[in-house]
Design an enzyme around this catalytic site. Structure first.
Site, PDB file in Angstrom:
ATOM      1  N   ARG A 139      11.630   3.853   2.910  1.00 18.69           N
ATOM      2  CA  ARG A 139      11.288   2.920   3.994  1.00 18.69           C
ATOM      3  C   ARG A 139      12.535   2.101   4.295  1.00 18.69           C
ATOM      4  NH1 ARG A 139       6.102  -0.974   4.274  1.00 18.69           N
ATOM      5  NH2 ARG A 139       5.266   1.018   4.982  1.00 18.69           N
ATOM      6  N   LYS A 170      25.865  -4.376  -2.755  1.00 22.37           N
ATOM      7  CA  LYS A 170      27.318  -4.361  -3.027  1.00 22.37           C
ATOM      8  C   LYS A 170      28.083  -3.730  -1.870  1.00 22.37           C
ATOM      9  CE  LYS A 170      26.676  -3.621  -8.011  1.00 22.37           C
ATOM     10  NZ  LYS A 170      26.876  -2.628  -9.087  1.00 22.37           N
ATOM     11  N   HIS A 172       5.764   6.108  11.357  1.00 23.23           N
ATOM     12  CA  HIS A 172       5.205   5.976  10.012  1.00 23.23           C
ATOM     13  C   HIS A 172       4.243   7.150   9.817  1.00 23.23           C
ATOM     14  CE1 HIS A 172       3.856   4.325   6.334  1.00 23.23           C
ATOM     15  NE2 HIS A 172       3.585   3.077   6.689  1.00 23.23           N
ATOM     16  N   ARG A 182       0.804  -1.233   0.000  1.00 28.80           N
ATOM     17  CA  ARG A 182       0.000   0.000   0.000  1.00 28.80           C
ATOM     18  C   ARG A 182       0.824   1.264   0.000  1.00 28.80           C
ATOM     19  NH1 ARG A 182      -2.842  -3.931   1.645  1.00 28.80           N
ATOM     20  NH2 ARG A 182      -0.884  -4.417   2.637  1.00 28.80           N
ATOM     21  N   THR A 183       1.812   1.322   0.879  1.00 28.03           N
ATOM     22  CA  THR A 183       2.542   2.585   1.025  1.00 28.03           C
ATOM     23  C   THR A 183       3.251   2.917  -0.286  1.00 28.03           C
ATOM     24  OG1 THR A 183       2.804   2.148   3.367  1.00 28.03           O
ATOM     25  CG2 THR A 183       4.242   3.821   2.425  1.00 28.03           C
TER      26      THR A 183
END
Ligand code: NCD
Length: 302
Positions: free
Chosen positions: A101, A80, A129, A51-52
């Site tokens: 995120r 890497k 959040h 969703r986000t």
């Protein structure tokens, strides 16, 4: 808000929460078309998301902007050995704003301190959040017609649930009563309780979901955050403690709405979905309008 990162919900004041809610309703009414024309948003997801990430992408696409980035950090140079600092400084060359995120608490704050473009925190570990909270507030406002004097019951993983932490910190400004229902092991961390106490916000900690249902206006269900447990046995012990079933809605208030940031695992039975009190899929839709509002405000376009 213009040019400022959004790392914690505490970065905004009450007027700014209200401004975002107002703007979200304007976006929902299809105002401000193409406002992001010519803008590029970077989207860096070091943790899974449906969703986000997709509502940010949809928000940008619907407003005429472009979005670049990765949805799986295994395809980025962090595998890497590239540092977060180097990734941010590089991606900032390519865009006007970065949505990120990350699994580590504080990663978004760190990024905001070194980034030449604003950072929007789309979830940092178990910490915060903020954009979820703004869409939760928009959802509360739409369903209750107000934000103040509501009884808000938060159920489930209050320890690791970052959406819970941000929502409490924002809604404490609107004379709420909070019911905090969790197993003892997953109760709200003490630093948040201290803040609620310092603001004289009434909250009641409980382990029983049934007792708080009749007085609740907003029932905020959450998933037990499997990925944050170091001990899988602890997760197994706690994962199915609260399951909302339609029979449990019988003595609830007419105006009560069930919110959930989603994804759901077992905590809301599928039979609840057809109840008019189930609001979680509309809530997810509200995320797109709210994110249009947040991006446009931070880019100073509105
Ligand atoms: C939440 C999250 O990522 O913190 N999901 C979301 O963004 N809608 C809640 C969760 O994962 O349980």
């Amino acid at each position: 808000m213009k040019g400022k990162s959004l790392v914690s919900i505490l970065d905004y004041q009450v007027e700014e929460y209200l401004q975002i809610i107002q703007l979200a309703s304007e976006f929902e009414a299809l105002k401000h078309q193409n406002i992001l024309h010519g803008k590029v948003v970077g989207s860096l997801f070091f943790e899974p998301s449906t969703r986000t990430r997709l509502s940010f992408e949809s928000a940008v696409n619907h407003s005429g902007g472009r979005i670049i980035g990765f949805s799986d950090s295994n395809t980025s140079s962090s595998t890497k050995g590239e540092s977060l600092k180097d990734t941010i400084l590089t991606v900032a060359n390519y865009c006007d704003l970065i949505v990120m995120r990350h699994p580590h608490d504080g990663a978004a704050k760190f990024a905001s301190e070194i980034s030449p473009v604003p950072i929007i925190n789309a979830g940092d570990g178990a910490n915060q959040h903020p954009t979820q909270t703004l869409l939760d507030m928009y959802s509360i406002y739409k369903t209750q017609g107000k934000l103040d004097n509501l009884t808000i019951s938060l159920i489930g993983d209050l320890k690791y649930g970052r959406t819970v932490h941000s929502l409490l910190m924002a809604m404490m400004n609107f004379s709420p009563k909070f019911n905090l229902v969790s197993p003892k092991e997953l109760c709200l961390p003490v630093e948040y309780k201290k803040i609620l106490n310092a603001h004289s916000v009434p909250f009641n900690e409980d382990t029983d979901l049934h007792t708080i249902l009749p007085e609740t206006d907003i029932l905020y269900m959450t998933r037990v955050q499997k990925e944050r447990f170091s001990d899988p046995i602890e997760y197994e012990k706690n994962k199915n403690l609260y399951v909302l079933k339609s029979s449990m809605l019988e003595n609830t208030k007419d105006n009560m709405k069930i919110l959930h940031p989603l994804p759901r695992v077992n905590e809301i039975s599928q039979c609840v979905d057809s109840s008019p009190k189930a609001y979680y899929f509309q809530q997810a839709k509200n995320g797109m309008f709210t994110r249009q509002a947040i991006i446009s405000s931070i880019l100073g376009l509105i």
